[in-house]
Motif scaffolding. Structure first.
Motif, short mmCIF file in Angstrom:
data_model
loop_
_atom_site.label_atom_id
_atom_site.label_comp_id
_atom_site.label_asym_id
_atom_site.label_seq_id
_atom_site.Cartn_x
_atom_site.Cartn_y
_atom_site.Cartn_z
N GLU A 100 41.51 28.18 35.64
CA GLU A 100 42.66 28.05 34.76
C GLU A 100 42.24 28.25 33.31
O GLU A 100 41.24 27.69 32.87
CB GLU A 100 43.32 26.68 34.93
CG GLU A 100 43.98 26.52 36.27
CD GLU A 100 44.82 25.26 36.33
OE1 GLU A 100 45.17 24.70 35.27
OE2 GLU A 100 45.14 24.84 37.45
N TYR A 101 43.04 29.03 32.58
CA TYR A 101 42.78 29.28 31.17
C TYR A 101 43.05 28.02 30.38
O TYR A 101 44.06 27.35 30.56
CB TYR A 101 43.70 30.41 30.69
CG TYR A 101 43.54 30.75 29.23
CD1 TYR A 101 44.52 30.40 28.31
CD2 TYR A 101 42.43 31.43 28.77
CE1 TYR A 101 44.39 30.74 26.98
CE2 TYR A 101 42.29 31.77 27.45
CZ TYR A 101 43.27 31.41 26.54
OH TYR A 101 43.13 31.73 25.22
N GLU A 102 42.11 27.68 29.50
CA GLU A 102 42.25 26.53 28.62
C GLU A 102 42.61 27.05 27.24
O GLU A 102 41.75 27.58 26.55
CB GLU A 102 40.92 25.75 28.55
CG GLU A 102 40.50 25.13 29.85
CD GLU A 102 41.08 23.76 30.06
OE1 GLU A 102 41.06 22.95 29.12
OE2 GLU A 102 41.54 23.51 31.18
N LYS A 128 48.47 30.62 33.21
CA LYS A 128 48.01 30.03 34.45
C LYS A 128 48.53 30.81 35.65
O LYS A 128 47.81 31.05 36.60
CB LYS A 128 48.44 28.57 34.55
CG LYS A 128 47.62 27.65 33.67
CD LYS A 128 48.05 26.22 33.84
CE LYS A 128 47.25 25.33 32.91
NZ LYS A 128 47.62 23.94 33.05
N SER A 129 49.79 31.22 35.60
CA SER A 129 50.33 31.97 36.74
C SER A 129 49.70 33.35 36.83
O SER A 129 49.45 33.85 37.93
CB SER A 129 51.86 32.05 36.68
OG SER A 129 52.28 32.78 35.56
N LEU A 130 49.41 33.99 35.70
CA LEU A 130 48.72 35.28 35.74
C LEU A 130 47.30 35.11 36.25
O LEU A 130 46.82 35.91 37.05
CB LEU A 130 48.70 35.92 34.34
CG LEU A 130 50.03 36.48 33.87
CD1 LEU A 130 49.94 36.85 32.40
CD2 LEU A 130 50.45 37.66 34.70
N GLY A 131 46.63 34.05 35.79
CA GLY A 131 45.29 33.77 36.27
C GLY A 131 45.30 33.48 37.76
O GLY A 131 44.44 33.92 38.50
N LEU A 132 46.33 32.77 38.21
CA LEU A 132 46.44 32.47 39.62
C LEU A 132 46.63 33.74 40.43
O LEU A 132 46.04 33.92 41.49
CB LEU A 132 47.61 31.51 39.87
CG LEU A 132 47.85 31.09 41.30
CD1 LEU A 132 46.63 30.38 41.85
CD2 LEU A 132 49.06 30.18 41.37
N ALA A 133 47.42 34.68 39.92
CA ALA A 133 47.62 35.95 40.62
C ALA A 133 46.30 36.68 40.78
O ALA A 133 46.01 37.25 41.83
CB ALA A 133 48.63 36.82 39.87
N LEU A 134 45.47 36.66 39.74
CA LEU A 134 44.15 37.28 39.84
C LEU A 134 43.30 36.58 40.89
O LEU A 134 42.64 37.22 41.70
CB LEU A 134 43.42 37.17 38.49
CG LEU A 134 43.55 38.32 37.53
CD1 LEU A 134 42.87 37.98 36.21
CD2 LEU A 134 43.02 39.60 38.09
N ARG A 156 42.32 18.18 31.51
CA ARG A 156 41.21 17.79 32.37
C ARG A 156 40.92 16.32 32.19
O ARG A 156 41.10 15.77 31.12
CB ARG A 156 39.95 18.57 32.04
CG ARG A 156 39.96 19.95 32.53
CD ARG A 156 38.61 20.58 32.38
NE ARG A 156 38.48 21.10 31.03
CZ ARG A 156 37.38 21.04 30.30
NH1 ARG A 156 36.31 20.47 30.75
NH2 ARG A 156 37.35 21.56 29.10
N THR A 157 40.42 15.69 33.22
CA THR A 157 39.99 14.29 33.11
C THR A 157 38.49 14.22 33.21
O THR A 157 37.83 15.08 33.68
CB THR A 157 40.61 13.42 34.21
OG1 THR A 157 40.29 13.99 35.47
CG2 THR A 157 42.10 13.30 34.01
N PRO A 192 36.85 31.93 37.82
CA PRO A 192 36.49 32.03 36.41
C PRO A 192 36.25 30.62 35.87
O PRO A 192 37.06 29.71 36.10
CB PRO A 192 37.72 32.67 35.76
CG PRO A 192 38.35 33.45 36.87
CD PRO A 192 38.13 32.60 38.09
N HIS A 193 35.11 30.43 35.22
CA HIS A 193 34.75 29.09 34.75
C HIS A 193 33.77 29.26 33.59
O HIS A 193 32.64 29.69 33.78
CB HIS A 193 34.11 28.29 35.88
CG HIS A 193 33.89 26.86 35.53
ND1 HIS A 193 34.88 25.92 35.62
CD2 HIS A 193 32.78 26.21 35.10
CE1 HIS A 193 34.40 24.74 35.26
NE2 HIS A 193 33.13 24.90 34.93
N GLY A 194 34.22 28.93 32.40
CA GLY A 194 33.41 29.12 31.20
C GLY A 194 34.08 30.14 30.31
O GLY A 194 35.28 30.40 30.42
N HIS A 195 33.31 30.75 29.41
CA HIS A 195 33.89 31.71 28.47
C HIS A 195 34.15 33.06 29.15
O HIS A 195 33.35 33.53 29.94
CB HIS A 195 32.98 31.92 27.26
CG HIS A 195 33.60 32.82 26.24
ND1 HIS A 195 34.61 32.39 25.40
CD2 HIS A 195 33.41 34.12 25.97
CE1 HIS A 195 34.99 33.41 24.64
NE2 HIS A 195 34.27 34.46 24.96
#
Length: 163
Positions: free
Chosen positions: A152-154, A6-12, A162-163, A130-133
């Protein structure tokens, strides 16, 4: 590990536009009088557009250059529709490049973002995230493939929050 992703994805993502579209869009006009949607206005901004202008809006293929206090910040090359980045295009910034599909001047559809540190994300995008595959390579070379949700990477092995 998921927290690290998540933190790496956030940096991107921090180097990409935020995904919030204001209900009232600001417009910025180049020297020819051609308007472009300015979804993240900043004081001291200016633009130049070298493509066609239809009904006073950037419309068609061309190159849009953004400046802040006279210093070039980013360049978008691609399709514009009534002042919005729409369709295929490439955004080049000092810290990275996004090439792919656009909707309402946000990354939307399939695309690839390459950061100057060597990390990248390639796959589905929605509203600037980023959203999806997709797949992501971290600056240290690790490769992750899976599903992203609003940037965010799932991790498929972890329960979804997620709710």
């Amino acid at each position: 590990m998921n927290k690290r992703l998540k933190s790496l994805g956030l940096a991107l993502l921090l180097s990409l536009p935020l995904a919030t579209l204001a209900a009232d869009v600001d417009w910025i006009t180049d020297k020819r009088g051609c308007k472009v949607a300015n979804i993240f206005p900043q004081e001291g901004e200016s633009v130049s557009w070298n493509g066609p202008c239809k009904d006073n809006f950037a419309h068609g293929q061309g190159k849009l250059t953004w400046y802040l206090k006279g210093v070039q910040q980013e360049v978008y090359e691609g399709s514009m529709v009534r002042g919005w980045a729409e369709g295929k295009g490439k955004l080049t910034r000092k810290d990275g490049v996004y090439t792919g599909e656009w909707k309402n001047s946000l990354q939307h559809g399939q695309g690839r973002y390459e950061h100057e540190d060597g990390s990248w994300y390639e796959g589905a995008w929605a509203d600037g995230h980023p959203h999806g595959h997709g797949q992501m390579r971290t600056p240290d070379g690790r490769l992750f493939s899976g599903t992203w949700y609003n940037g965010e990477y799932e991790d498929e092995r972890a329960p979804s929050n997620r709710t």
